[in-house]
Design an enzyme around this catalytic site. Structure first.
Site, short mmCIF file in Angstrom:
data_model
loop_
_atom_site.label_atom_id
_atom_site.label_comp_id
_atom_site.label_asym_id
_atom_site.label_seq_id
_atom_site.Cartn_x
_atom_site.Cartn_y
_atom_site.Cartn_z
N LEU A 189 0.84 -1.20 0.00
CA LEU A 189 0.00 0.00 0.00
C LEU A 189 0.88 1.25 0.00
O LEU A 189 2.09 1.16 -0.15
CB LEU A 189 -0.93 -0.05 1.21
CG LEU A 189 -1.86 -1.29 1.23
CD1 LEU A 189 -2.54 -1.46 2.58
CD2 LEU A 189 -2.91 -1.20 0.13
N LYS A 230 15.33 1.29 3.35
CA LYS A 230 14.70 1.88 2.17
C LYS A 230 14.63 3.40 2.31
O LYS A 230 14.99 4.15 1.40
CB LYS A 230 13.28 1.31 2.01
CG LYS A 230 12.39 2.05 1.03
CD LYS A 230 12.51 1.57 -0.40
CE LYS A 230 11.87 2.53 -1.38
NZ LYS A 230 11.10 1.90 -2.41
N LYS A 266 7.50 11.52 0.92
CA LYS A 266 7.05 10.67 2.03
C LYS A 266 8.22 9.83 2.57
O LYS A 266 8.42 9.73 3.78
CB LYS A 266 5.94 9.72 1.53
CG LYS A 266 5.31 8.87 2.62
CD LYS A 266 4.73 7.57 2.06
CE LYS A 266 5.86 6.66 1.56
NZ LYS A 266 5.43 5.31 1.19
#
Lengths: 293, 293, 293, 293
Positions: free
Chosen positions: D65, D169, D238
Site C-alpha cells: 500500500l 529503504k 514521504k
C-alpha cells in the site's frame, strides 16, 4: 564644515537635509541629476555635476549608496585623487567590511580617513535625526566628524576598526531575518494545529522566545495582512548575504546565518524586487499551506 | 477541591504547595517516595503510595513529569481505570501533542477531560504563582479547573484543542533556541572581526535584530561568563525536538526549526546532562575559536 | 619547452618530475629551499633561488600551491614583471575563481595567458601521470601548453573561462563532502536502529542512493576503521568553502552546499589539521553515539 | 502456498502476477474493486470482496500500500483477528519503522509473524522479478516465506529487526534526494559561472563527487530536459520524511537528512502531485535563475 554628500536615495535625502539645516555648507551629487536639482531647491545647497566636483574642497565627504561596490565605483575615475588630503570620508552605505577595508587602504595613501557608518532607523529616523549610526574606523577620525554625524544620528556607536560598522549592521539584519523566518515557521505550524496566531504571540511575547519580530512586526504587519512596504526584501537579502560572508571570512561555522541568507535570497527571487522584507512570511505560508492571520 | 498531584520535581513541588495553600485538599505521589514524604511535612498534605491511590476520589488530577511518555506510563497499570468519571486531568508536563491526544482519547472513554497545560516562568514563577500556563483542550473543562490552575498561574491562555498548549510551549522554546544560537553566531563572528560583544549588543538591542536572548540572556549570562544553571539544555533539547516534530507532523517546511533541533541535540551530547541551555554558546565559541566576552 | 615549476608539495613533486622526464627543460622553486635541492638531485633539474629567477626565460610557468592567495603572494614582489611576454601560466592550485580572475587580469596586462588547472587523482595519479585536469581560460592558450599538462594529466577537460577549472574542482569536492556526511548520517542512524552498516551498504550500493562515498570510501575506510590519511580534511574544508563562495557569488541559493561547508569547517576544528577527510564520520558518530562498523 | 495479496497499485500488480505465475494459489483484494477484477482475468486468480475474506485461509499475506498507516487501517476492522495463527504477513509498503513495529506487536499477539519488505527497482523490476527486497523481522519467518519473495525479488537482504527494511529503504531515498539536490545546486552555480553541465558532469563522474544522480539521472533526464515521470516526488517526499523521522527517533543529529526532507516537501508543494522526483531540480533552477542543460 564643508560637506559633500554623494547619493540622495530614500535615506540619503533626509540625512543630507539635516546636515544642511545644522549649518554645514553642503554640496550634493546624485547619479540621476534631476533628483539632486530637486533636492537643492530645499535651501542653500550646491549641486555638483560630478563626484569629483563635489568632493573638491570638502572637509567631510558623506557617501550613501546601495553597496560598497557602488562606493568604490564612484570613487574611481579620479575622485580618490581629488579628495583633499587630511579630510574624512563617512560611508553611510550598508556596506561590506572587505570592500570598506580596501577603500580605506586606498584613501589612507592620500591621508584621507575612512569611517564606515551604516545607519538604522529608516526614513523616519533620518528625517527626525534619530538614526543609530554604527561606526568603524579610527576613534580620532570619528571625533573630528562627529558634528556632521550628529546632524542625523542620535545613537552613535564606535564599533571597532574599519568594517566594524558594516559588520554590526549586517549581523543585526541577519538576526532580523532569522527571527522573522523562525517566528513564521512556528506560527504557520501552530495555525495548522489549531492555534490562532494572536494567541500564540500572546504567549510567546510574555515568554523566552520573544523578539522584535514577534513583538512588533508580526502583530502590526502580518496578522493585519498589511505588509507595509517600509524596507525592501532585496536590501535585506543583500545585508544578510554580507553577514554570511563575514562569518565565512572569519571562519566561524554559522549554519543558521548561512541558511537565513539563502532563505532571503530565494524569497527575494520568489517575491520580486518591490516586496517588503516581512513578506518573506508569505513563502513560509505557501510552503506550509496555512496563513498567519 | 480534592486535587491529586503526580510528580514533585523542581517545578512541581512549588506548584503543589501553592495548590495546598489555596485551600484545596491535596494528595501527592512521586516516584521517589522520600521526596513526597519530605514534601508532605510542609502542611496538611496526604501522600499516596501509588498513582492509583492518589487519583482515587480526586476531583482534579495534576501531572507534572518530564515527558508525555512518562505521563502515559504512569497512567497505565490501572490508573486510567481508577480515575473517577467526570473529573479532569491537567497535564503540566512540557509534553508533545501527539501523545497528549492519545492520552486524551483514552481518558475520554472514561469521561475524563484532559487539559495539556505546560508552564513557563521557572521555579521562581512557580513559587510566586506567576507562571504562564498554556492550555489545550475543551474550554468548558478549562473553566471547571481554572481555580486550581490559578493557584500557580497568573497568565492562563487557552491556546486551542488538546495538544495546543504543548505546541505553543514547544514553539516558544524553538524560538528561544534559535535566538540564542543565532545571536551566538553573530557575536562570535563579530568578536573575531574586532567588535566587542557589549558594543555589538548595544547596537542590536536598539535595532531590529533584538530578542529576549540578546537583551537579557547574553548580557547577564554570557558576557559575564556566569552561565547560571537555571534550565537544563537537556530539557530545551527535548522541547525543541517536540517543536520540530510538530512542524513535520503538520507538513510545514521549517528548515530553521529543524536545524535548531539538531544544534540543541549535538550541544546536549557535547556539553552533557547538567549543562544550562545558554551554555550552547560555548559550542559556537569552540567552533569559531573566539569567546563572547 | 622551458618550464618553471613553483611549489613542490606532495602533489607538485611527482608532477614536476613527470614534466622533467617528458623532456622539458625544468627549473623549480620551493619556499623551503632544501626540498627543492633534494628534488633536483632526481635528474637534470635546475633550482632557482627565487620565484623571479625561476620564471625568467620560461616558456611555461606551473604553480602548485595551497591557495590562490599563496599564488598571488608569490607573483607579487616583481614576479609579474619578470614573466616573459607571450608566455602562459598554468596554475594547478585548487584555487578560487575570484582570485584566479584577478591574477589573470594582471597577467593579461603583460600579455601572459593564465590557465587555472586544478587536478584530481591524488599523489598516485600524479606519479602515474593519470590526473584529471580541470582547465579554465582561453582554448588557444590551453592548446599551446597541452604538451606540458599531458606530462602529468590523462583526462584534460576545458571547462570554460578563467576560474571554471577552480569552480568545477570545488563543486566536485562539495559533492564529495555532502555524500560522505549524508551517508554517515544514514549509517549512524541505521546502526542505532539495528542495521549493520555493511548490510545497509549492500542495499544502498545496488540502489538509487549510491555514490562514490558509499561504494568506495565507506567500505574501504570507515567499516574497516582504517581511515587512511590520503587527503587532509583541512584541504577539503578549504575546497568546500570555495564552492560555497562560488554559489554565493553566483547568487544561487544552495542550502546543502552551504551547510556542507560549515560541517567541514567544524569537523576540521574538532579533528585538527592532520585528520583525513573521511574522518568527518567520527563527528557524526560522536553526535549520534553509535559507530559505523 | 496460499497467498493473499492486498494492494494492486503500479508495483503491486506485477508483483502479484509473478507470485501467481510461480505457482502459488493467489487471492487478491484492492480498494477499488474494478482494478482487482481486471487483474484477476490474467489467470487463475481469486478476487476477495474484503481484506478479511482475502486473508482467511492464507498461508502468507502480502500487503503493498502507500503508507504504513494505510496498512494499519486495512488490518483494523477485524482483519487482525481473521488472520490464521502461525502465518506470516509480508509488508512491501515503503513504510515507517514505528508503525511497522506497532503492527508487528499486534500480530505477534495472534502468533502471526511480520516482515517489513519494501522494494526498489521500479515497475520494470517488478515485472522482471529483479527487485531488491529489504527485509526486517525474524530470520526464521523470512526463511519460511522466502519462496514467495523470490517470485518478485532477486536481491533479498535481511536488514535486521522489524522496521529495519523500512529504515534502509528510507535512508536510501534520503541519499537519493541529497545527491539530486546537491548535484543540482552545483550544476546551476557552475552554469551561471560559464561551465556547461555536460562538461561539469564529465569531470565529476570521473572524480570523487560522483553518485547515481550525477552518473545516471542528470545525463539521462535533466540535461535532455526529458524528466520522465518514473517515480513521483510525492512518494520520495514521504520516504525522506520517514528517514528524517528515524534519525530523530534514534537521536542522531542529521542536519543534511533533515534539510533534504524539507527541500523535498517544499518542492512537492511547488511542483504538485504528479511531478517526478527529478523535477526538484527545476526549483533550484528557478531560485538560481539558470538552467541545467
Amino acid at each position: 564644515m564643508r560637506v559633500a554628500f554623494l547619493g540622495l536615495g530614500a535615506i540619503g535625502r533626509p540625512m543630507a537635509l539635516r546636515i544642511a539645516r545644522a549649518g554645514h555648507q553642503l554640496t550634493v551629487w546624485n547619479r540621476t541629476a534631476k533628483r539632486a536639482d530637486d533636492f537643492a531647491r530645499a535651501g542653500d545647497i550646491a549641486v555638483a555635476p560630478t563626484p569629483m566636483d563635489a568632493v573638491r574642497d570638502a572637509d567631510v565627504i558623506v557617501t550613501c549608496l546601495s553597496t560598497s561596490a557602488d562606493v568604490e565605483e564612484v570613487l574611481n575615475d579620479g575622485v580618490f585623487e581629488a579628495i583633499t588630503h587630511g579630510t574624512t570620508l563617512i560611508d553611510c552605505t550598508s556596506g561590506d567590511p572587505a570592500t570598506s577595508r580596501r577603500i580605506a587602504a586606498r584613501l589612507a595613501a592620500w591621508n584621507v580617513a575612512f569611517i564606515d557608518a551604516p545607519v538604522s532607523g529608516g526614513v523616519k529616523g533620518a528625517e527626525e535625526g534619530t538614526l543609530t549610526v554604527m561606526c568603524g574606523g579610527e576613534a580620532d577620525a570619528l571625533e573630528r566628524v562627529r558634528p556632521v554625524i550628529e546632524a542625523f544620528g542620535k545613537k552613535i556607536v564606535h564599533c571597532g576598526p574599519v568594517g566594524a560598522g558594516d559588520a554590526v549592521k549586517a549581523m543585526n539584519q541577519a538576526l532580523l531575518a532569522l527571527t522573522i523566518w523562525g517566528t513564521g515557521e512556528a506560527l504557520v505550524a501552530l495555525a495548522k494545529l489549531g492555534v490562532a496566531p494572536q494567541v500564540a504571540l500572546e504567549v510567546i511575547n510574555s515568554s523566552s522566545g520573544r523578539s522584535n519580530a514577534s513583538m512588533n512586526l508580526f502583530p502590526e504587519r502580518v496578522l493585519t495582512r498589511a505588509f507595509p512596504r517600509t524596507f525592501r526584501l532585496a536590501l535585506l537579502d543583500k545585508d544578510v548575504r554580507i553577514a554570511a560572508q563575514i562569518a565565512r571570512d572569519e571562519k566561524v561555522p554559522s549554519p543558521l546565518v548561512q541558511l537565513a541568507a539563502d532563505l532571503c535570497t530565494l524569497s527575494h527571487v520568489d517575491l520580486g524586487e518591490e516586496a517588503d522584507h516581512v513578506e518573506m512570511v508569505k513563502v513560509i505560508e505557501r510552503w506550509g499551506q496555512a496563513e498567519v492571520q
